[in-house]
Design a protein around this motif. Structure first.
Motif, PDB file in Angstrom:
ATOM      1  N   CYS A 132      10.969  -3.448 -11.032  1.00  0.00           N
ATOM      2  CA  CYS A 132      11.306  -3.248  -9.562  1.00  0.00           C
ATOM      3  C   CYS A 132      11.069  -3.473  -8.478  1.00  0.00           C
ATOM      4  O   CYS A 132      11.453  -4.134  -7.416  1.00  0.00           O
ATOM      5  N   THR A 133       9.689  -3.277  -8.962  1.00  0.00           N
ATOM      6  CA  THR A 133       8.943  -3.477  -7.146  1.00  0.00           C
ATOM      7  C   THR A 133       9.181  -4.746  -6.142  1.00  0.00           C
ATOM      8  O   THR A 133       8.612  -4.778  -5.377  1.00  0.00           O
ATOM      9  N   PRO A 134       8.658  -5.743  -7.111  1.00  0.00           N
ATOM     10  CA  PRO A 134       8.184  -6.868  -6.205  1.00  0.00           C
ATOM     11  C   PRO A 134       9.440  -7.129  -4.999  1.00  0.00           C
ATOM     12  O   PRO A 134       9.685  -7.224  -4.314  1.00  0.00           O
ATOM     13  N   GLY A 135      10.794  -6.950  -6.038  1.00  0.00           N
ATOM     14  CA  GLY A 135      12.076  -7.221  -4.662  1.00  0.00           C
ATOM     15  C   GLY A 135      11.825  -5.945  -3.619  1.00  0.00           C
ATOM     16  O   GLY A 135      12.626  -6.871  -2.761  1.00  0.00           O
ATOM     17  N   GLU A 142       0.767  -1.210   0.453  1.00  0.00           N
ATOM     18  CA  GLU A 142      -0.089   0.143   0.111  1.00  0.00           C
ATOM     19  C   GLU A 142       0.801   1.278   0.126  1.00  0.00           C
ATOM     20  O   GLU A 142       0.589   2.305  -0.472  1.00  0.00           O
ATOM     21  N   ALA A 143       2.360   1.499   0.698  1.00  0.00           N
ATOM     22  CA  ALA A 143       2.800   2.230   0.757  1.00  0.00           C
ATOM     23  C   ALA A 143       3.414   2.528  -0.309  1.00  0.00           C
ATOM     24  O   ALA A 143       3.565   3.406  -0.791  1.00  0.00           O
ATOM     25  N   PHE A 144       3.914   1.339  -1.076  1.00  0.00           N
ATOM     26  CA  PHE A 144       4.343   1.783  -2.072  1.00  0.00           C
ATOM     27  C   PHE A 144       4.250   2.572  -3.154  1.00  0.00           C
ATOM     28  O   PHE A 144       4.318   3.116  -4.266  1.00  0.00           O
ATOM     29  N   VAL A 145       2.502   1.757  -3.172  1.00  0.00           N
ATOM     30  CA  VAL A 145       1.434   2.149  -4.053  1.00  0.00           C
ATOM     31  C   VAL A 145       1.314   4.324  -4.410  1.00  0.00           C
ATOM     32  O   VAL A 145       1.014   4.890  -5.142  1.00  0.00           O
ATOM     33  N   GLU A 146       0.580   4.187  -2.920  1.00  0.00           N
ATOM     34  CA  GLU A 146       0.894   5.532  -1.882  1.00  0.00           C
ATOM     35  C   GLU A 146       1.690   6.413  -2.583  1.00  0.00           C
ATOM     36  O   GLU A 146       1.841   7.771  -2.619  1.00  0.00           O
ATOM     37  N   ALA A 147       2.684   6.394  -2.286  1.00  0.00           N
ATOM     38  CA  ALA A 147       4.356   7.145  -2.341  1.00  0.00           C
ATOM     39  C   ALA A 147       4.304   7.188  -3.589  1.00  0.00           C
ATOM     40  O   ALA A 147       5.477   7.853  -4.335  1.00  0.00           O
ATOM     41  N   GLY A 148       4.118   6.480  -4.901  1.00  0.00           N
ATOM     42  CA  GLY A 148       4.379   6.494  -6.139  1.00  0.00           C
ATOM     43  C   GLY A 148       5.531   6.084  -6.230  1.00  0.00           C
ATOM     44  O   GLY A 148       6.116   6.344  -7.046  1.00  0.00           O
ATOM     45  N   ALA A 149       5.622   5.059  -5.983  1.00  0.00           N
ATOM     46  CA  ALA A 149       6.934   4.267  -5.318  1.00  0.00           C
ATOM     47  C   ALA A 149       7.308   2.990  -6.466  1.00  0.00           C
ATOM     48  O   ALA A 149       8.051   2.439  -6.724  1.00  0.00           O
ATOM     49  N   LEU A 190      18.198  -2.104   1.246  1.00  0.00           N
ATOM     50  CA  LEU A 190      17.626  -1.767  -0.494  1.00  0.00           C
ATOM     51  C   LEU A 190      18.313  -2.044  -1.176  1.00  0.00           C
ATOM     52  O   LEU A 190      18.525  -2.182  -2.657  1.00  0.00           O
ATOM     53  N   SER A 191      20.020  -2.233  -1.029  1.00  0.00           N
ATOM     54  CA  SER A 191      20.894  -2.576  -1.526  1.00  0.00           C
ATOM     55  C   SER A 191      21.128  -3.743  -2.449  1.00  0.00           C
ATOM     56  O   SER A 191      21.975  -3.308  -3.576  1.00  0.00           O
ATOM     57  N   GLY A 192      20.377  -4.667  -2.332  1.00  0.00           N
ATOM     58  CA  GLY A 192      20.458  -5.674  -3.276  1.00  0.00           C
ATOM     59  C   GLY A 192      19.903  -5.782  -4.654  1.00  0.00           C
ATOM     60  O   GLY A 192      19.552  -6.203  -4.825  1.00  0.00           O
ATOM     61  N   ASN A 193      18.857  -4.461  -4.253  1.00  0.00           N
ATOM     62  CA  ASN A 193      17.854  -4.010  -5.359  1.00  0.00           C
ATOM     63  C   ASN A 193      17.708  -2.835  -6.248  1.00  0.00           C
ATOM     64  O   ASN A 193      18.245  -1.907  -5.780  1.00  0.00           O
ATOM     65  N   ILE A 194      17.838  -2.591  -7.600  1.00  0.00           N
ATOM     66  CA  ILE A 194      17.990  -1.863  -8.505  1.00  0.00           C
ATOM     67  C   ILE A 194      17.226  -1.532  -9.634  1.00  0.00           C
ATOM     68  O   ILE A 194      16.016  -2.412  -9.424  1.00  0.00           O
ATOM     69  N   CYS A 195      16.538   0.175  -9.568  1.00  0.00           N
ATOM     70  CA  CYS A 195      15.879   0.655 -10.182  1.00  0.00           C
ATOM     71  C   CYS A 195      16.105   1.614 -11.286  1.00  0.00           C
ATOM     72  O   CYS A 195      17.088   2.565 -10.248  1.00  0.00           O
ATOM     73  N   ARG A 196      15.691   2.010 -12.106  1.00  0.00           N
ATOM     74  CA  ARG A 196      16.128   2.396 -12.839  1.00  0.00           C
ATOM     75  C   ARG A 196      15.320   3.891 -13.297  1.00  0.00           C
ATOM     76  O   ARG A 196      15.878   4.859 -14.090  1.00  0.00           O
ATOM     77  N   CYS A 197      13.883   3.350 -13.066  1.00  0.00           N
ATOM     78  CA  CYS A 197      13.160   4.736 -12.859  1.00  0.00           C
ATOM     79  C   CYS A 197      12.893   5.921 -11.941  1.00  0.00           C
ATOM     80  O   CYS A 197      12.760   6.741 -12.238  1.00  0.00           O
ATOM     81  N   THR A 198      13.072   5.813 -10.856  1.00  0.00           N
ATOM     82  CA  THR A 198      13.025   6.591  -9.577  1.00  0.00           C
ATOM     83  C   THR A 198      13.427   6.951  -9.194  1.00  0.00           C
ATOM     84  O   THR A 198      13.578   7.953  -8.401  1.00  0.00           O
ATOM     85  N   GLY A 199      14.833   7.066  -8.707  1.00  0.00           N
ATOM     86  CA  GLY A 199      16.104   7.566  -7.654  1.00  0.00           C
ATOM     87  C   GLY A 199      16.123   7.565  -6.622  1.00  0.00           C
ATOM     88  O   GLY A 199      16.773   8.076  -5.728  1.00  0.00           O
ATOM     89  N   TYR A 200      15.077   6.196  -6.195  1.00  0.00           N
ATOM     90  CA  TYR A 200      15.083   5.574  -5.067  1.00  0.00           C
ATOM     91  C   TYR A 200      14.470   6.946  -3.581  1.00  0.00           C
ATOM     92  O   TYR A 200      14.034   5.974  -3.139  1.00  0.00           O
ATOM     93  N   ALA A 201      14.361   7.794  -4.262  1.00  0.00           N
ATOM     94  CA  ALA A 201      13.570   8.955  -3.200  1.00  0.00           C
ATOM     95  C   ALA A 201      12.133   8.584  -3.072  1.00  0.00           C
ATOM     96  O   ALA A 201      12.152   8.295  -2.055  1.00  0.00           O
ATOM     97  N   LYS A 202      11.629   7.928  -3.633  1.00  0.00           N
ATOM     98  CA  LYS A 202      10.137   7.841  -3.362  1.00  0.00           C
ATOM     99  C   LYS A 202      10.303   6.157  -3.184  1.00  0.00           C
ATOM    100  O   LYS A 202       8.711   5.803  -1.931  1.00  0.00           O
ATOM    101  N   ILE A 203      10.818   5.783  -3.201  1.00  0.00           N
ATOM    102  CA  ILE A 203      10.923   4.021  -2.355  1.00  0.00           C
ATOM    103  C   ILE A 203      11.168   4.275  -1.286  1.00  0.00           C
ATOM    104  O   ILE A 203      10.579   3.617   0.018  1.00  0.00           O
ATOM    105  N   LEU A 204      12.530   5.186  -0.763  1.00  0.00           N
ATOM    106  CA  LEU A 204      12.356   5.755   0.914  1.00  0.00           C
ATOM    107  C   LEU A 204      11.732   5.982   1.631  1.00  0.00           C
ATOM    108  O   LEU A 204      11.225   6.142   1.777  1.00  0.00           O
ATOM    109  N   ASP A 205      10.537   6.917   0.601  1.00  0.00           N
ATOM    110  CA  ASP A 205       9.164   7.728   0.870  1.00  0.00           C
ATOM    111  C   ASP A 205       8.539   6.220   1.412  1.00  0.00           C
ATOM    112  O   ASP A 205       7.541   6.682   2.435  1.00  0.00           O
TER     113      ASP A 205
END
Length: 138
Positions: A83-86, A70-77, A110-125
């Protein structure tokens, strides 16, 4: 890297080379010599272990999203979603172990996961949002 896992009913932790096999981890790091590398191909069965796996699908409860999802959806991550499932599995695992992780702990988890779209800020949010919500529940 440090690996923490439940083996034979006990939580065990050890420093492990990232390319090590499960068999090497069990024998060399944990001193569990029952499983063997007899054929060196994984075909004879001497290295067999019972492994329990939990995927992102296992996080839902009666069709309801897990708070991390839910948090990933809400934060736009979620961005492209590849990469989202990982990330979701890594965050859910982290928050089960540490309800209030430090920023450094989050980044390490989170260091074992790579995202090429978000820049990680939304993931951390999303991590912070999920952590806060899970703390509210307890």
């Amino acid at each position: 890297m440090v690996v923490r896992t439940r083996v034979n009913g006990e939580w065990r932790e050890a420093e492990v080379w990232p390319g090590a096999s499960l068999l090497a981890f069990l024998r060399e790091q944990l001193g569990l010599f029952g499983s063997k590398n007899a054929c060196e191909q994984g075909e004879c069965g001497s290295c067999s272990v019972w492994l329990e796996v939990r995927t992102v699908e296992g996080l839902t409860d009666a069709g309801r999203l897990h708070p991390v999802q839910e948090a990933f959806v809400e934060a736009g991550a979620v961005q492209c979603g590849f990469c989202t499932p990982g990330f979701v599995v890594a965050v859910a695992d982290l928050l089960e172990k540490d309800a209030s992780p430090s920023p450094a702990t989050v980044r390490e988890a989170l260091s074992g996961n790579i995202c090429r779209c978000t820049g990680y800020a939304k993931i951390l949010d999303a991590v912070n949002l999920a952590a806060a919500r899970l703390l509210e529940r307890t």
